[in-house]
Design a protein around this motif. Structure first.
Motif, PDB file in Angstrom:
ATOM      1  N   UNK A  20      15.024 -22.241  20.252  1.00 58.44           N
ATOM      2  CA  UNK A  20      15.467 -21.808  20.898  1.00 58.44           C
ATOM      3  C   UNK A  20      17.135 -21.116  20.689  1.00 58.44           C
ATOM      4  N   UNK A  21      17.875 -21.868  18.881  1.00 58.58           N
ATOM      5  CA  UNK A  21      18.914 -21.315  19.270  1.00 58.58           C
ATOM      6  C   UNK A  21      18.534 -19.967  18.419  1.00 58.58           C
ATOM      7  N   UNK A  22      18.055 -19.323  17.889  1.00 60.91           N
ATOM      8  CA  UNK A  22      17.383 -18.000  16.999  1.00 60.91           C
ATOM      9  C   UNK A  22      16.859 -17.177  18.331  1.00 60.91           C
ATOM     10  N   UNK A  23      16.846 -17.642  19.206  1.00 58.09           N
ATOM     11  CA  UNK A  23      16.207 -16.682  20.456  1.00 58.09           C
ATOM     12  C   UNK A  23      17.256 -16.674  21.344  1.00 58.09           C
ATOM     13  N   UNK A  24      18.281 -17.514  21.543  1.00 54.94           N
ATOM     14  CA  UNK A  24      19.917 -17.027  22.090  1.00 54.94           C
ATOM     15  C   UNK A  24      20.095 -16.379  21.134  1.00 54.94           C
ATOM     16  N   UNK A  25      20.537 -16.660  19.959  1.00 55.29           N
ATOM     17  CA  UNK A  25      20.976 -15.857  19.132  1.00 55.29           C
ATOM     18  C   UNK A  25      20.887 -14.528  18.794  1.00 55.29           C
ATOM     19  N   UNK A  26      19.480 -13.957  19.047  1.00 56.61           N
ATOM     20  CA  UNK A  26      18.888 -12.829  18.826  1.00 56.61           C
ATOM     21  C   UNK A  26      19.582 -12.198  20.094  1.00 56.61           C
ATOM     22  N   UNK A  27      19.385 -12.397  21.193  1.00 59.23           N
ATOM     23  CA  UNK A  27      19.995 -12.063  22.530  1.00 59.23           C
ATOM     24  C   UNK A  27      21.159 -11.828  21.693  1.00 59.23           C
ATOM     25  N   UNK A  28      21.943 -12.573  21.432  1.00 58.33           N
ATOM     26  CA  UNK A  28      23.702 -12.607  21.800  1.00 58.33           C
ATOM     27  C   UNK A  28      24.522 -11.171  21.045  1.00 58.33           C
ATOM     28  N   UNK A  29      23.492 -11.005  19.906  1.00 64.15           N
ATOM     29  CA  UNK A  29      22.797 -10.172  18.834  1.00 64.15           C
ATOM     30  C   UNK A  29      22.832  -8.773  19.704  1.00 64.15           C
ATOM     31  N   UNK A  30      21.106  -8.524  20.171  1.00 65.88           N
ATOM     32  CA  UNK A  30      21.379  -7.316  20.944  1.00 65.88           C
ATOM     33  C   UNK A  30      21.909  -7.208  21.874  1.00 65.88           C
ATOM     34  N   UNK A  31      22.627  -7.767  22.623  1.00 63.27           N
ATOM     35  CA  UNK A  31      23.740  -7.490  24.085  1.00 63.27           C
ATOM     36  C   UNK A  31      25.128  -7.119  23.293  1.00 63.27           C
ATOM     37  N   UNK A  32      25.311  -6.837  21.903  1.00 62.30           N
ATOM     38  CA  UNK A  32      26.946  -7.103  21.402  1.00 62.30           C
ATOM     39  C   UNK A  32      26.736  -5.400  21.079  1.00 62.30           C
ATOM     40  N   UNK A  33      26.797  -3.997  21.345  1.00 65.17           N
ATOM     41  CA  UNK A  33      26.387  -3.008  20.315  1.00 65.17           C
ATOM     42  C   UNK A  33      27.950  -2.789  19.962  1.00 65.17           C
ATOM     43  N   UNK A  34      29.255  -3.771  19.625  1.00 59.92           N
ATOM     44  CA  UNK A  34      29.922  -2.599  18.324  1.00 59.92           C
ATOM     45  C   UNK A  34      29.810  -2.777  16.882  1.00 59.92           C
ATOM     46  N   UNK A  35      28.484  -3.409  16.660  1.00 57.85           N
ATOM     47  CA  UNK A  35      28.056  -3.282  15.373  1.00 57.85           C
ATOM     48  C   UNK A  35      26.308  -3.467  15.111  1.00 57.85           C
ATOM     49  N   UNK A  36      26.146  -2.660  14.390  1.00 51.47           N
ATOM     50  CA  UNK A  36      24.687  -2.608  14.009  1.00 51.47           C
ATOM     51  C   UNK A  36      24.331  -3.816  13.158  1.00 51.47           C
ATOM     52  N   UNK A  37      23.705  -4.486  13.219  1.00 53.98           N
ATOM     53  CA  UNK A  37      23.103  -6.592  12.923  1.00 53.98           C
ATOM     54  C   UNK A  37      21.771  -5.813  12.383  1.00 53.98           C
TER      55      UNK A  37
END
Length: 184
Positions: free
Chosen positions: A38-55
């Protein structure tokens, strides 16, 4: 003829059973395994929605609430934002920062890292002295990062030795903790 709903339900039930068996096979607490997913999926969602940097060159590895970040960010600001975002996922108790600032991983190195990852996973699974489910692996620029909880120092030493002697590995970094005494 099955309806789409029944097929979707059966697929979800099969996936749930598969994940439960995987969690049990590694002797991890089932609740913790699901929390990590669940944490993994949540973090991937946070990173995906943050368009300020390329992860795109970052690997996320979670084990019992310990989050290890590996890979490369193009700037120190991006790395700092990644760390900030990592703490946003519920269930994350620790963030281990193994991120380098610099150019991204080239295609050839990415292929080599994937090969090292697959060979090492096979070696851990095939070794009778190691409980492979106790370890998570990340490989970045020919460096192997281990995360998990070893049952004994001998088990950890063997896992590190398998990683160190895998062709192409330049360095091994262990973030593996030793399991305390098991309660029966």
């Amino acid at each position: 003829m099955m309806t789409k709903t029944i097929r979707a339900f059966l697929a979800a039930a099969g996936l749930g059973a598969f994940l439960a068996l995987g969690a049990c096979a590694s002797s991890r607490n089932l609740d913790q395994a699901f929390t990590d997913m669940s944490s993994n999926a949540e973090l991937k969602g946070v990173l995906f929605s943050d368009r300020t940097h390329d992860y795109g060159d970052i690997d996320i590895t979670l084990y019992e609430g310990r989050l290890m970040l590996t890979g490369t960010m193009k700037s120190e600001q991006g790395r700092a934002k990644l760390i900030e975002n990592a703490w946003k996922a519920e269930g994350v108790k620790e963030v281990i920062d193994e991120v380098f600032v610099g150019d991204g991983t080239g295609f050839g190195q990415g292929v080599e890292d994937a090969r090292i990852d697959q060979v090492l996973r096979a070696r851990l699974i095939g070794d009778k002295e190691v409980v492979s489910g106790d370890y998570k692996i990340a490989v970045s620029n020919a460096v192997v990062y281990l995360l998990g909880v070893a049952r004994s120092q001998a088990d950890l030493d063997r896992a590190v030795e398998l990683a160190r002697t895998t062709a192409g590995v330049e360095k091994v970094v262990s973030h593996v903790a030793l399991r305390g005494p098991m309660v029966q």
